[in-house]
Design a protein around this motif. Structure first.
Motif, short mmCIF file in Angstrom:
data_model
loop_
_atom_site.label_atom_id
_atom_site.label_comp_id
_atom_site.label_asym_id
_atom_site.label_seq_id
_atom_site.Cartn_x
_atom_site.Cartn_y
_atom_site.Cartn_z
N ASP B 31 0.55 67.21 -4.21
CA ASP B 31 -0.04 66.02 -4.83
C ASP B 31 -1.05 65.14 -3.59
O ASP B 31 -1.36 64.16 -3.83
N TYR B 32 -1.08 66.01 -2.46
CA TYR B 32 -2.11 65.47 -1.69
C TYR B 32 -3.02 66.68 -1.02
O TYR B 32 -2.39 67.75 -0.72
N SER B 93 -0.33 69.49 0.11
CA SER B 93 1.05 68.99 0.44
C SER B 93 1.78 68.61 -0.75
O SER B 93 1.13 68.12 -1.70
N GLY B 94 3.21 68.85 -0.69
CA GLY B 94 3.80 68.27 -1.82
C GLY B 94 4.77 67.31 -1.46
O GLY B 94 5.83 67.30 -1.73
N SER B 95 4.22 66.20 -0.72
CA SER B 95 4.62 65.00 -0.02
C SER B 95 5.89 65.21 0.79
O SER B 95 6.74 64.41 0.78
N ASN B 96 5.96 66.39 1.59
CA ASN B 96 6.95 66.52 2.81
C ASN B 96 6.13 66.66 3.89
O ASN B 96 6.73 67.03 4.79
N TYR B 97 5.02 66.31 3.97
CA TYR B 97 3.98 66.50 5.26
C TYR B 97 3.87 67.80 5.56
O TYR B 97 3.19 68.01 6.62
N LYS B 98 4.32 68.97 4.92
CA LYS B 98 4.27 70.29 5.20
C LYS B 98 3.07 70.67 4.60
O LYS B 98 2.66 70.57 3.29
N LEU B 99 1.91 71.14 5.42
CA LEU B 99 0.73 71.38 4.65
C LEU B 99 0.58 73.08 4.49
O LEU B 99 1.03 73.74 5.32
#
Lengths: 113, 111
Positions: B31-32, B93-99
């Motif tokens: 989502d980012y 990223s899926g909103s856990n800050y892991k890219l």
């Protein structure tokens, strides 16, 4: 400091040896990340610290890899019994409170011979 | 299984023209999205990002477009300058800050 500092910039080690890679994040950044970039690939996530604790270590490839951040600032990535496949650039990044716009260091190029 | 794909390993453009770098993703939980620029012997530098609630974000010469239905994003650089020559990484990223990064595209801007 002004940026994320990683030492050493280059490390050559023999297969089977133990290595430590150091990361000094930007002062005040609570979140710290380790990534690994192999030749021809993009960076791959290894571990994420929020403060002193590892919030997500799902990217560590096996139990030879370990990272610490005892005082919530400097972090050390430790690799035991190194293998040739561990050769890569190890990147550290930091950010405020887990924000997406990480600041990366220049990396440590690890070569296992 | 590559979740973020940059299918063009390299791109060459003339100074002053538009550079368009493309990126596709497979994970609908992302989502980012971010673009990073990397010079040799340096770490990646954050360039521009976009949230999945938007379809366009602009910052000076750089614009990122997101097409969620196609799971595709692109980075436009207008006008391109020789100093833009670098490797560009797309990340998601899926909103856990892991890219999750793509493999990168080497952009060369010729004077």
């Amino acid at each position: 400091g002004a940026g994320v500092s990683q030492t050493p910039s280059n490390k050559v080690t023999e297969k089977g040896k133990y290595v430590e890679l150091r990361c000094d994040p930007i002062s005040g950044h609570t979140a710290l990340y380790w990534y690994r970039q192999s030749l021809g690939q993009g960076p791959e996530f290894l571990i994420y610290f929020q403060g002193t604790g590892a919030a997500d270590d799902s990217g560590l490839p096996n139990d030879r890899f370990f990272a610490v951040r005892p005082e919530g600032s400097v972090s050390t990535l430790k690799i035991q019994r190194t293998e040739r496949g561990d050769s890569a650039v190890y990147l550290c990044a930091s950010s405020f409170a887990g924000g997406y716009g990480y600041t990366f260091g220049s990396g440590t190029r690890l070569t296992v011979v | 299984d590559q979740q973020v794909k940059q299918n063009s390993p390299s791109l060459s453009v003339q100074e002053g023209r538009i550079s368009i770098l493309n990126c596709d993703y497979t994970n609908s939980m992302f989502d980012y999205f971010l673009w990073y620029k990397k010079y040799p012997a340096e770490g990646p530098t954050f360039l521009i990002s976009i949230s999945s609630i938007k379809d366009k974000n602009e910052d000076g010469r750089f614009t990122v477009f997101l097409n969620k239905s196609a799971k595709h994003l692109s980075l436009h650089i207008v006008p391109s300058q020789p100093g833009d020559s670098a490797v560009y990484f797309c990340a998601a990223s899926g909103s856990n800050y892991k890219l999750t990064f793509g493999k990168g595209t080497l952009l060369t801007v010729n004077p």
